[in-house]
Design a protein around this motif. Structure first.
Motif, PDB file in Angstrom:
ATOM      1  N   ALA A   1       0.831  -1.207   0.000  1.00 49.68           N
ATOM      2  CA  ALA A   1       0.000   0.000   0.000  1.00 49.68           C
ATOM      3  C   ALA A   1       0.864   1.255   0.000  1.00 49.68           C
ATOM      4  O   ALA A   1       0.566   2.235  -0.700  1.00 49.68           O
ATOM      5  N   LEU A   2       1.938   1.233   0.769  1.00 51.97           N
ATOM      6  CA  LEU A   2       2.824   2.389   0.811  1.00 51.97           C
ATOM      7  C   LEU A   2       3.594   2.550  -0.505  1.00 51.97           C
ATOM      8  O   LEU A   2       3.816   3.668  -0.962  1.00 51.97           O
ATOM      9  N   ALA A   3       3.997   1.431  -1.107  1.00 52.55           N
ATOM     10  CA  ALA A   3       4.661   1.506  -2.406  1.00 52.55           C
ATOM     11  C   ALA A   3       3.719   2.084  -3.457  1.00 52.55           C
ATOM     12  O   ALA A   3       4.141   2.851  -4.338  1.00 52.55           O
TER      13      ALA A   3
ATOM     14  N   LEU B   1       1.636   4.326  -3.026  1.00 52.50           N
ATOM     15  CA  LEU B   1       1.586   5.777  -2.806  1.00 52.50           C
ATOM     16  C   LEU B   1       2.852   6.471  -3.297  1.00 52.50           C
ATOM     17  O   LEU B   1       2.975   7.687  -3.164  1.00 52.50           O
ATOM     18  N   GLY B   2       3.790   5.694  -3.828  1.00 55.80           N
ATOM     19  CA  GLY B   2       5.005   6.267  -4.389  1.00 55.80           C
ATOM     20  C   GLY B   2       6.226   6.185  -3.503  1.00 55.80           C
ATOM     21  O   GLY B   2       7.295   6.690  -3.869  1.00 55.80           O
ATOM     22  N   HIS B   3       6.098   5.538  -2.339  1.00 56.13           N
ATOM     23  CA  HIS B   3       7.243   5.425  -1.435  1.00 56.13           C
ATOM     24  C   HIS B   3       8.180   4.297  -1.871  1.00 56.13           C
ATOM     25  O   HIS B   3       7.763   3.343  -2.523  1.00 56.13           O
ATOM     26  N   ARG B   4       9.433   4.409  -1.471  1.00 55.55           N
ATOM     27  CA  ARG B   4      10.428   3.361  -1.684  1.00 55.55           C
ATOM     28  C   ARG B   4      10.416   2.488  -0.434  1.00 55.55           C
ATOM     29  O   ARG B   4      10.821   2.941   0.639  1.00 55.55           O
ATOM     30  N   VAL B   5       9.967   1.253  -0.575  1.00 54.04           N
ATOM     31  CA  VAL B   5       9.632   0.439   0.594  1.00 54.04           C
ATOM     32  C   VAL B   5      10.497  -0.813   0.667  1.00 54.04           C
ATOM     33  O   VAL B   5      10.654  -1.541  -0.321  1.00 54.04           O
ATOM     34  N   VAL B   6      11.031  -1.074   1.873  1.00 54.96           N
ATOM     35  CA  VAL B   6      11.705  -2.324   2.193  1.00 54.96           C
ATOM     36  C   VAL B   6      10.820  -3.070   3.182  1.00 54.96           C
ATOM     37  O   VAL B   6      10.373  -2.503   4.184  1.00 54.96           O
ATOM     38  N   ALA B   7      10.535  -4.331   2.908  1.00 54.20           N
ATOM     39  CA  ALA B   7       9.741  -5.180   3.792  1.00 54.20           C
ATOM     40  C   ALA B   7      10.655  -6.207   4.430  1.00 54.20           C
ATOM     41  O   ALA B   7      11.258  -7.032   3.728  1.00 54.20           O
ATOM     42  N   ALA B   8      10.782  -6.167   5.754  1.00 53.12           N
ATOM     43  CA  ALA B   8      11.601  -7.124   6.490  1.00 53.12           C
ATOM     44  C   ALA B   8      10.691  -8.166   7.128  1.00 53.12           C
ATOM     45  O   ALA B   8       9.876  -7.837   7.985  1.00 53.12           O
ATOM     46  N   GLU B   9      10.812  -9.414   6.681  1.00 53.85           N
ATOM     47  CA  GLU B   9       9.961 -10.493   7.198  1.00 53.85           C
ATOM     48  C   GLU B   9      10.820 -11.737   7.394  1.00 53.85           C
ATOM     49  O   GLU B   9      11.293 -12.319   6.421  1.00 53.85           O
ATOM     50  N   PRO B  10      11.026 -12.164   8.667  1.00 53.46           N
ATOM     51  CA  PRO B  10      11.923 -13.288   8.918  1.00 53.46           C
ATOM     52  C   PRO B  10      11.344 -14.667   8.641  1.00 53.46           C
ATOM     53  O   PRO B  10      12.098 -15.633   8.577  1.00 53.46           O
TER      54      PRO B  10
ATOM     55  N   HIS C   1       2.006  -9.584  -3.897  1.00 54.76           N
ATOM     56  CA  HIS C   1       2.263  -8.189  -4.255  1.00 54.76           C
ATOM     57  C   HIS C   1       3.401  -8.069  -5.267  1.00 54.76           C
ATOM     58  O   HIS C   1       4.177  -7.109  -5.253  1.00 54.76           O
ATOM     59  N   ALA C   2       3.474  -9.064  -6.145  1.00 53.72           N
ATOM     60  CA  ALA C   2       4.462  -9.021  -7.223  1.00 53.72           C
ATOM     61  C   ALA C   2       4.234  -7.769  -8.068  1.00 53.72           C
ATOM     62  O   ALA C   2       3.097  -7.399  -8.353  1.00 53.72           O
ATOM     63  N   GLY C   3       5.312  -7.117  -8.427  1.00 54.92           N
ATOM     64  CA  GLY C   3       5.200  -5.919  -9.250  1.00 54.92           C
ATOM     65  C   GLY C   3       4.942  -4.647  -8.468  1.00 54.92           C
ATOM     66  O   GLY C   3       4.823  -3.572  -9.066  1.00 54.92           O
ATOM     67  N   SER C   4       4.877  -4.750  -7.149  1.00 54.88           N
ATOM     68  CA  SER C   4       4.605  -3.561  -6.333  1.00 54.88           C
ATOM     69  C   SER C   4       5.827  -2.665  -6.170  1.00 54.88           C
ATOM     70  O   SER C   4       5.698  -1.502  -5.788  1.00 54.88           O
ATOM     71  N   GLY C   5       7.008  -3.228  -6.414  1.00 58.01           N
ATOM     72  CA  GLY C   5       8.235  -2.464  -6.209  1.00 58.01           C
ATOM     73  C   GLY C   5       8.815  -2.614  -4.817  1.00 58.01           C
ATOM     74  O   GLY C   5       9.875  -2.067  -4.528  1.00 58.01           O
ATOM     75  N   VAL C   6       8.142  -3.366  -3.946  1.00 58.42           N
ATOM     76  CA  VAL C   6       8.642  -3.599  -2.596  1.00 58.42           C
ATOM     77  C   VAL C   6       9.891  -4.483  -2.656  1.00 58.42           C
ATOM     78  O   VAL C   6       9.920  -5.474  -3.383  1.00 58.42           O
ATOM     79  N   ARG C   7      10.908  -4.131  -1.878  1.00 54.02           N
ATOM     80  CA  ARG C   7      12.111  -4.954  -1.751  1.00 54.02           C
ATOM     81  C   ARG C   7      12.015  -5.749  -0.463  1.00 54.02           C
ATOM     82  O   ARG C   7      11.766  -5.197   0.598  1.00 54.02           O
ATOM     83  N   TRP C   8      12.215  -7.052  -0.549  1.00 58.02           N
ATOM     84  CA  TRP C   8      12.057  -7.932   0.609  1.00 58.02           C
ATOM     85  C   TRP C   8      13.402  -8.350   1.182  1.00 58.02           C
ATOM     86  O   TRP C   8      14.381  -8.535   0.440  1.00 58.02           O
ATOM     87  N   THR C   9      13.442  -8.525   2.501  1.00 62.60           N
ATOM     88  CA  THR C   9      14.619  -9.024   3.194  1.00 62.60           C
ATOM     89  C   THR C   9      14.174  -9.917   4.345  1.00 62.60           C
ATOM     90  O   THR C   9      13.075  -9.754   4.887  1.00 62.60           O
TER      91      THR C   9
END
Length: 206
Positions: free
Chosen positions: A62-64, A66-75, A87-95
């Motif tokens: 949702a934040l991506a 809105l135009g934000h550069r988003v990193v999602a940290a999920e262990p 959320h493929a194609g959303s631009g979110v970077r996962w770690t």
């Protein structure tokens, strides 16, 4: 961003086995519903945002959008894979980085204008909370904001959670230069009558 060693917090055991059910629960409510009290405090324009314990990626996507550069940290790998698919194609970077240390993000020198911890702090044991707050503070840019929710209510069977008082969290934050700009209470969005939430937004004025 790759998948560094996850410093997985206590209390998240079992999330992998329940990943599909949990993802469905997370996606059943929207970012706007979950964060309604704090929506006006999110950065107005493109900003660097970190979602810690991102789960299915609902908020990150949702934040991506809105135009934000988003990193999602999920262990939890299972949840991370579901989020990447949903959320493929959303631009979110996962770690796979995680609290209490978030070591990979810290080592990379990352700084964020907003950091989210939605239904995450409850998993940290008392001795994990001070280093976790240190790590979060170290990832905030000057003037950045920490968005945090605290769960109150009975612990589900098979889970390890803590009912953390808001006053304890605020004291820990203030000692590290974080100051509250919002302190609100709300009922549970899934209709659980014995669960309620504290919503905190903390500003970092370095």
């Amino acid at each position: 961003m790759g998948e560094p060693r996850a410093d997985r917090p206590a209390g998240t055991a079992g999330y992998g086995e329940a990943a599909e059910r949990l993802a469905a629960q997370y996606e059943a409510v929207t970012f706007a519903e979950v964060h309604r009290e704090a929506l006006h405090l999110f950065p107005p324009g493109p900003a660097d945002v970190l979602d810690v314990g991102a789960g299915s990626g609902r908020d990150a996507a949702a934040l991506a959008a809105l135009g934000h550069r988003v990193v999602a940290a999920e262990p939890t790998p299972e949840l991370r894979r579901i989020g990447e698919h949903l959320h493929a194609g959303s631009g979110v970077r996962w770690t796979g980085d995680a609290l209490p240390g978030l070591p990979a993000l810290g080592a990379a020198g990352a700084r964020f204008d907003a950091v989210l911890l939605t239904a995450v702090w409850m998993h940290l044991a008392p001795d994990q909370r001070p280093p976790a707050m240190d790590a979060l503070t170290g990832l905030l840019a000057p003037g950045g904001r920490l968005f945090l929710t605290l769960r109150h209510g009975p612990v589900p069977p098979g889970r390890r959670m803590y009912d953390v008082p808001a006053d304890e969290t605020l004291a820990l934050a203030r000692s590290r230069g974080l100051h509250p700009v919002l302190h609100a209470e709300r009922p549970d969005l899934h209709g659980r009558p014995d669960v309620h939430w504290t919503v905190l937004v903390l500003s970092f004025n370095r």
